[in-house]
Design a protein around this motif. Structure first.
Motif, PDB file in Angstrom:
ATOM      1  N   VAL A 144       0.836  -1.203   0.000  1.00 45.96           N
ATOM      2  CA  VAL A 144       0.000   0.000   0.000  1.00 45.96           C
ATOM      3  C   VAL A 144       0.871   1.253   0.000  1.00 45.96           C
ATOM      4  O   VAL A 144       0.622   2.213  -0.746  1.00 45.96           O
ATOM      5  CB  VAL A 144      -0.953  -0.004   1.211  1.00 45.96           C
ATOM      6  CG1 VAL A 144      -1.571   1.368   1.428  1.00 45.96           C
ATOM      7  CG2 VAL A 144      -2.053  -1.043   1.017  1.00 45.96           C
ATOM      8  N   TRP A 148      -3.748  -1.350  -5.992  1.00 40.11           N
ATOM      9  CA  TRP A 148      -3.635  -0.619  -4.727  1.00 40.11           C
ATOM     10  C   TRP A 148      -4.870  -0.866  -3.873  1.00 40.11           C
ATOM     11  O   TRP A 148      -4.780  -1.149  -2.670  1.00 40.11           O
ATOM     12  CB  TRP A 148      -3.464   0.852  -5.063  1.00 40.11           C
ATOM     13  CG  TRP A 148      -3.170   1.807  -3.964  1.00 40.11           C
ATOM     14  CD1 TRP A 148      -3.012   1.540  -2.631  1.00 40.11           C
ATOM     15  CD2 TRP A 148      -3.000   3.225  -4.114  1.00 40.11           C
ATOM     16  NE1 TRP A 148      -2.762   2.705  -1.943  1.00 40.11           N
ATOM     17  CE2 TRP A 148      -2.743   3.751  -2.822  1.00 40.11           C
ATOM     18  CE3 TRP A 148      -3.046   4.095  -5.203  1.00 40.11           C
ATOM     19  CZ2 TRP A 148      -2.537   5.119  -2.618  1.00 40.11           C
ATOM     20  CZ3 TRP A 148      -2.831   5.442  -4.991  1.00 40.11           C
ATOM     21  CH2 TRP A 148      -2.584   5.945  -3.713  1.00 40.11           C
ATOM     22  N   CYS A 189      -5.275  -2.634  -0.127  1.00 40.75           N
ATOM     23  CA  CYS A 189      -6.020  -2.030   0.989  1.00 40.75           C
ATOM     24  C   CYS A 189      -7.090  -2.981   1.509  1.00 40.75           C
ATOM     25  O   CYS A 189      -7.277  -3.128   2.725  1.00 40.75           O
ATOM     26  CB  CYS A 189      -6.657  -0.723   0.529  1.00 40.75           C
ATOM     27  SG  CYS A 189      -5.519   0.674   0.426  1.00 40.75           S
TER      28      CYS A 189
END
Length: 248
Positions: free
Chosen positions: A132, A152, A156
């Motif tokens: 991240v 990404w 998360c």
């Protein structure tokens, strides 16, 4: 050894090699870079570019050999370390690749592509918190790949940061309207307890690609958890009646 008297010949061969590389004629590029290296076996540019040509041809061991040889003569070129990391990824030597991305970033702190490649490697190794951070730096330093927000967001999500994941997936949707991203958004809303939003995004995903597997399975699981069996069974019937859909 002084190669100055051979410089015009080397320059002409490099021009041919670079032109072939740019055209995607990687076999020809390899031959011309090899011609340069027969004259000057320490030519770092020819070694690095021949390694890149071998990489494009899927000849990863030869690419790695050229990259490592080039690094014997030049340890201050961040692109050399970056290319070596990419080749090690291709060889599934992912832990080793991280060392080379680290070296590239030591030489150039704003090397966005190195952050992106390192983030992808860390995510593959299930080191999502670190991934991240690297995706954020890749974005900050100008990486514009369509998939960056999707990857990404997934990291998360793996960290349980569902709202952050939703925000990133929505940015991904600005680039590519993709049913799989809608499915991930739906799943994140489910995890946050917003069942109405989850259901809406999952239905949107199915609407784009009728019978889309992940979205359908997620919607069925959501209905089962909420004991909404009649709606679950309606989805089963809809899928079993589709041309390529699932059956109960």
């Amino acid at each position: 050894m002084d190669f100055r008297e051979d410089r015009p010949e080397i320059d002409a061969l490099l021009e041919e090699a670079d032109e072939a590389f740019d055209k995607g004629e990687f076999d020809m590029a390899v031959r011309r870079y090899s011609d340069v290296l027969r004259i000057d076996f320490e030519h770092v540019g020819a070694l690095m570019n021949r390694g890149a040509a071998y990489h494009s041809l899927g000849q990863y061991e030869k690419a790695l050999e050229d990259d490592l040889r080039a690094l014997e003569y030049d340890t201050e070129d961040e692109k050399l370390f970056f290319n070596t990391g990419l080749v090690l990824n291709a060889l599934e030597r992912n832990e080793e690749s991280l060392e080379y991305y680290d070296q590239a970033l030591r030489l150039r702190f704003d090397y966005g592509l190195a952050y992106y490649a390192r983030a992808n490697t860390l995510a593959y190794l299930d080191r999502h918190e670190e991934a991240v951070e690297d995706y954020a730096k890749a974005d900050r330093f100008g990486v514009e790949y369509d998939d960056i927000y999707r990857f990404w967001g997934l990291s998360c999500e793996k960290c349980g940061r569902y709202q952050d994941a939703v925000d990133l997936y929505e940015r991904a949707m600005d680039e590519v309207h993709d049913e799989s991203v809608l499915c991930r958004i739906g799943y994140c809303f489910w995890m946050m307890g917003d069942y109405r939003a989850a259901e809406g995004f999952l239905h949107r995903a199915i609407g784009i690609d009728f019978g889309e597997g992940d979205a359908c399975i997620t919607l069925l699981a959501l209905y089962s958890e909420q004991k909404r069996f009649s709606e679950r069974d309606a989805v089963f019937r809809m899928l079993s009646g589709s041309e390529d859909g699932m059956s109960p």
